[in-house]
Scaffold this motif. Sequence first.
Motif, PDB file in Angstrom:
ATOM      1  N   UNK A  25       0.769  -1.027   0.406  1.00  0.00           N
ATOM      2  CA  UNK A  25      -0.023   0.209   0.236  1.00  0.00           C
ATOM      3  C   UNK A  25       1.052   1.517  -0.351  1.00  0.00           C
ATOM      4  N   UNK A  26       2.121   1.599   0.623  1.00  0.00           N
ATOM      5  CA  UNK A  26       2.811   1.880   0.453  1.00  0.00           C
ATOM      6  C   UNK A  26       3.525   2.835  -1.486  1.00  0.00           C
ATOM      7  N   UNK A  27       3.481   1.913  -1.687  1.00  0.00           N
ATOM      8  CA  UNK A  27       4.032   2.446  -3.112  1.00  0.00           C
ATOM      9  C   UNK A  27       3.221   2.653  -4.347  1.00  0.00           C
ATOM     10  N   UNK A  28       1.750   2.731  -4.086  1.00  0.00           N
ATOM     11  CA  UNK A  28       0.744   3.769  -4.651  1.00  0.00           C
ATOM     12  C   UNK A  28       0.685   5.105  -4.467  1.00  0.00           C
ATOM     13  N   UNK A  29       1.165   5.393  -2.606  1.00  0.00           N
ATOM     14  CA  UNK A  29       1.159   6.597  -2.038  1.00  0.00           C
ATOM     15  C   UNK A  29       2.252   7.004  -2.690  1.00  0.00           C
ATOM     16  N   UNK A  30       3.329   7.126  -2.516  1.00  0.00           N
ATOM     17  CA  UNK A  30       4.879   7.516  -2.699  1.00  0.00           C
ATOM     18  C   UNK A  30       4.079   7.656  -4.153  1.00  0.00           C
ATOM     19  N   UNK A  31       3.872   7.643  -5.391  1.00  0.00           N
ATOM     20  CA  UNK A  31       3.451   7.336  -7.133  1.00  0.00           C
ATOM     21  C   UNK A  31       2.572   8.716  -6.800  1.00  0.00           C
ATOM     22  N   UNK A  32       1.686   8.781  -6.584  1.00  0.00           N
ATOM     23  CA  UNK A  32       0.857  10.100  -5.475  1.00  0.00           C
ATOM     24  C   UNK A  32       1.545  11.416  -5.300  1.00  0.00           C
ATOM     25  N   UNK A  33       2.501  10.639  -4.528  1.00  0.00           N
ATOM     26  CA  UNK A  33       3.068  12.493  -3.656  1.00  0.00           C
ATOM     27  C   UNK A  33       4.387  12.925  -4.602  1.00  0.00           C
ATOM     28  N   UNK A  34       4.822  11.736  -5.695  1.00  0.00           N
ATOM     29  CA  UNK A  34       5.565  11.999  -6.564  1.00  0.00           C
ATOM     30  C   UNK A  34       5.191  12.628  -7.807  1.00  0.00           C
ATOM     31  N   UNK A  35       4.027  12.327  -7.788  1.00  0.00           N
ATOM     32  CA  UNK A  35       2.803  13.143  -9.107  1.00  0.00           C
ATOM     33  C   UNK A  35       2.465  14.268  -8.700  1.00  0.00           C
ATOM     34  N   UNK A  36       2.453  14.954  -7.215  1.00  0.00           N
ATOM     35  CA  UNK A  36       1.757  16.128  -6.813  1.00  0.00           C
ATOM     36  C   UNK A  36       3.101  17.112  -6.569  1.00  0.00           C
ATOM     37  N   UNK A  37       4.334  15.972  -6.304  1.00  0.00           N
ATOM     38  CA  UNK A  37       5.149  17.201  -6.617  1.00  0.00           C
ATOM     39  C   UNK A  37       5.774  17.712  -7.855  1.00  0.00           C
ATOM     40  N   UNK A  38       5.553  17.008  -8.652  1.00  0.00           N
ATOM     41  CA  UNK A  38       6.050  16.784 -10.079  1.00  0.00           C
ATOM     42  C   UNK A  38       5.121  18.335 -10.858  1.00  0.00           C
ATOM     43  N   UNK A  39       3.485  17.886 -10.304  1.00  0.00           N
ATOM     44  CA  UNK A  39       3.047  19.152 -10.506  1.00  0.00           C
ATOM     45  C   UNK A  39       2.977  20.621  -9.803  1.00  0.00           C
ATOM     46  N   UNK A  40       3.327  19.945  -8.439  1.00  0.00           N
ATOM     47  CA  UNK A  40       3.845  21.630  -7.340  1.00  0.00           C
ATOM     48  C   UNK A  40       5.214  22.623  -8.516  1.00  0.00           C
ATOM     49  N   UNK A  41       6.217  21.998  -8.646  1.00  0.00           N
ATOM     50  CA  UNK A  41       7.160  22.272  -9.346  1.00  0.00           C
ATOM     51  C   UNK A  41       7.031  22.533 -10.572  1.00  0.00           C
ATOM     52  N   UNK A  42       6.008  22.259 -11.218  1.00  0.00           N
ATOM     53  CA  UNK A  42       5.837  22.209 -13.546  1.00  0.00           C
ATOM     54  C   UNK A  42       5.243  23.925 -13.276  1.00  0.00           C
TER      55      UNK A  42
END
Length: 54
Positions: A25-42
Amino acid sequence: MRFLRNLGRLLKEFLAFAWHKKAWWIVPMILVLLLLMLLIFTGQSAAPFIYTLF
Protein backbone atom coordinates in the motif's frame (compact mmCIF):
# COMPACT_ATOMS: atom_id res chain seq x y z
CA MET A 1 21.73 17.40 -8.64
CA ARG A 2 22.32 16.32 -5.07
CA PHE A 3 18.56 16.60 -4.45
CA LEU A 4 17.80 14.04 -7.16
CA ARG A 5 20.43 11.67 -5.80
CA ASN A 6 18.93 11.93 -2.32
CA LEU A 7 15.43 11.49 -3.73
CA GLY A 8 16.59 8.35 -5.52
CA ARG A 9 18.06 6.97 -2.31
CA LEU A 10 14.84 7.74 -0.45
CA LEU A 11 12.70 6.01 -3.07
CA LYS A 12 15.02 3.03 -3.06
CA GLU A 13 14.73 2.83 0.73
CA PHE A 14 10.91 3.00 0.58
CA LEU A 15 10.73 0.29 -2.06
CA ALA A 16 13.10 -1.94 -0.08
CA PHE A 17 10.92 -1.44 2.99
CA ALA A 18 7.75 -2.25 1.05
CA TRP A 19 9.38 -5.36 -0.44
CA HIS A 20 10.72 -6.60 2.89
CA LYS A 21 7.59 -5.92 4.98
CA LYS A 22 5.15 -6.73 2.13
CA ALA A 23 3.55 -3.32 2.60
CA TRP A 24 2.39 -2.79 -0.99
CA TRP A 25 0.00 0.00 0.00
CA ILE A 26 3.03 2.31 0.35
CA VAL A 27 3.94 2.16 -3.35
CA PRO A 28 0.79 3.91 -4.72
CA MET A 29 1.08 6.52 -1.98
CA ILE A 30 4.64 7.33 -3.01
CA LEU A 31 3.65 7.52 -6.66
CA VAL A 32 0.81 9.96 -5.91
CA LEU A 33 3.13 12.13 -3.81
CA LEU A 34 5.73 12.18 -6.60
CA LEU A 35 3.11 13.17 -9.16
CA LEU A 36 1.87 15.91 -6.85
CA MET A 37 5.43 17.16 -6.39
CA LEU A 38 5.94 17.19 -10.16
CA LEU A 39 2.69 19.09 -10.67
CA ILE A 40 3.64 21.71 -8.10
CA PHE A 41 7.13 22.09 -9.54
CA THR A 42 5.92 22.53 -13.12
CA GLY A 43 3.13 24.87 -12.00
CA GLN A 44 5.59 27.16 -10.25
CA SER A 45 7.92 27.32 -13.22
CA ALA A 46 5.10 28.03 -15.69
CA ALA A 47 3.49 30.82 -13.65
CA PRO A 48 5.54 33.75 -15.03
CA PHE A 49 4.72 32.74 -18.59
CA ILE A 50 0.99 32.48 -17.88
CA TYR A 51 0.90 35.94 -16.31
CA THR A 52 2.37 37.55 -19.44
CA LEU A 53 -0.52 36.23 -21.53
CA PHE A 54 -3.13 38.18 -19.59
